[in-house]
Design an enzyme around this catalytic site. Structure first.
Site, PDB file in Angstrom:
ATOM      1  CB  CYS A   1      -0.809  87.690  90.247  1.00  0.00           C
ATOM      2  SG  CYS A   1       0.780  87.208  91.610  1.00  0.00           S
TER       3      CYS A   1
ATOM      4  CB  ILE B   1       5.106  89.917  95.558  1.00  0.00           C
ATOM      5  CG1 ILE B   1       5.287  90.126  93.950  1.00  0.00           C
ATOM      6  CG2 ILE B   1       5.776  91.290  96.260  1.00  0.00           C
ATOM      7  CD1 ILE B   1       4.389  91.235  93.567  1.00  0.00           C
ATOM      8  CG  LEU B   2       3.288  90.301  99.926  1.00  0.00           C
ATOM      9  CD1 LEU B   2       1.942  90.279 100.778  1.00  0.00           C
ATOM     10  CD2 LEU B   2       4.417  91.099 100.649  1.00  0.00           C
TER      11      LEU B   2
ATOM     12  NE  ARG C   1       3.365  82.899  94.599  1.00  0.00           N
ATOM     13  CZ  ARG C   1       4.041  82.046  95.826  1.00  0.00           C
ATOM     14  NH1 ARG C   1       4.338  80.861  95.403  1.00  0.00           N
ATOM     15  NH2 ARG C   1       4.410  82.426  96.732  1.00  0.00           N
ATOM     16  CG  LEU C   2       5.425  88.570  89.703  1.00  0.00           C
ATOM     17  CD1 LEU C   2       6.761  88.181  89.221  1.00  0.00           C
ATOM     18  CD2 LEU C   2       5.172  90.364  89.204  1.00  0.00           C
TER      19      LEU C   2
ATOM     20  CG  ASP D   1      -1.396  89.260 100.503  1.00  0.00           C
ATOM     21  OD1 ASP D   1      -1.245  88.306 100.094  1.00  0.00           O
ATOM     22  OD2 ASP D   1      -1.394  90.491  99.871  1.00  0.00           O
TER      23      ASP D   1
END
Length: 206
Positions: A2, A55-56, A52-53, A103
């Site tokens: 990110c 992940i969550l 944005r990458l 998160d």
């Protein structure tokens, strides 16, 4: 990975196209999604840009910049809060509800409850910017170990921030002037130590 970038312009002269170009410079940090938001704040303007990458939370609910519907605050967040599940459980016990599984939303809720002291509860690696709408204030955090990069430029009416220095090159107020004092650090140590960078008026959060 990110990437984040943005500005505060006290003269409201920065155009949204400039913000888009700044975010475009960090495409490699987040190929999955992009987002930009532009806010007016009295005589000033604020811009948030994100790459944005995922992940969550891989869903669109993890899109940034993200807003808190209860306060109108906005957030940019690069990194990971390892203990966000525990913080989320504490906030849920106090009546909060969440839409996403990531998160970022937890950080917004934590800021709403504890203000800037929320950062004391975070365990992880992070670079965070929160635009506090009610206070008309930009709050920036970086993790204690300095894992996530956070650069900023301040000159006159312009404050720029980003994950990488090259984002600043897209803003007309930024001048690529070498800081000779910082250059001395490079010759002495083989690197430029924080809070300095190679450019004048440009630093990194320690």
């Amino acid at each position: 990975m990110c990437g984040i970038t943005g500005f505060v312009d006290l003269s409201s002269s920065t155009e949204k196209d400039t913000l888009v170009k700044m975010a475009g410079e960090i495409l490699h940090r987040g190929p999955d999604d992009t987002g930009v938001e532009y806010f007016s704040c009295g005589n000033a303007s604020v811009g948030f840009g994100f790459r944005r990458l995922s992940i969550l939370d891989l869903s669109p609910l993890g899109h940034q910049p993200m807003t808190d519907p209860k306060t109108g605050n906005w957030i940019l967040f690069n990194g990971e809060i390892y203990n966000f599940q525990e913080i989320r459980s504490e906030l849920e016990s106090a009546g909060d509800t969440f839409r996403s599984n990531g998160d970022t939303e937890v950080i917004l809720a934590a800021y709403r409850k504890w203000g800037v002291n929320c950062v004391d509860r975070f365990i992880g690696m992070f670079a965070i910017c929160i635009f506090d709408k009610a206070k008309e204030k930009l709050v920036c955090f970086r993790d204690r170990a300095g894992v996530k990069p956070f650069f900023y430029f301040h000159s006159g009416n312009i404050f720029l921030f980003a994950s990488e220095l090259k984002c600043f090159h897209q803003h007309p107020a930024f001048k690529k002037e070498i800081d000779t004092d910082a250059l001395g650090y490079y010759f002495q140590h083989g690197c430029i130590t924080a809070p300095y960078t190679i450019f004048k008026n440009t630093k990194k959060i320690i």
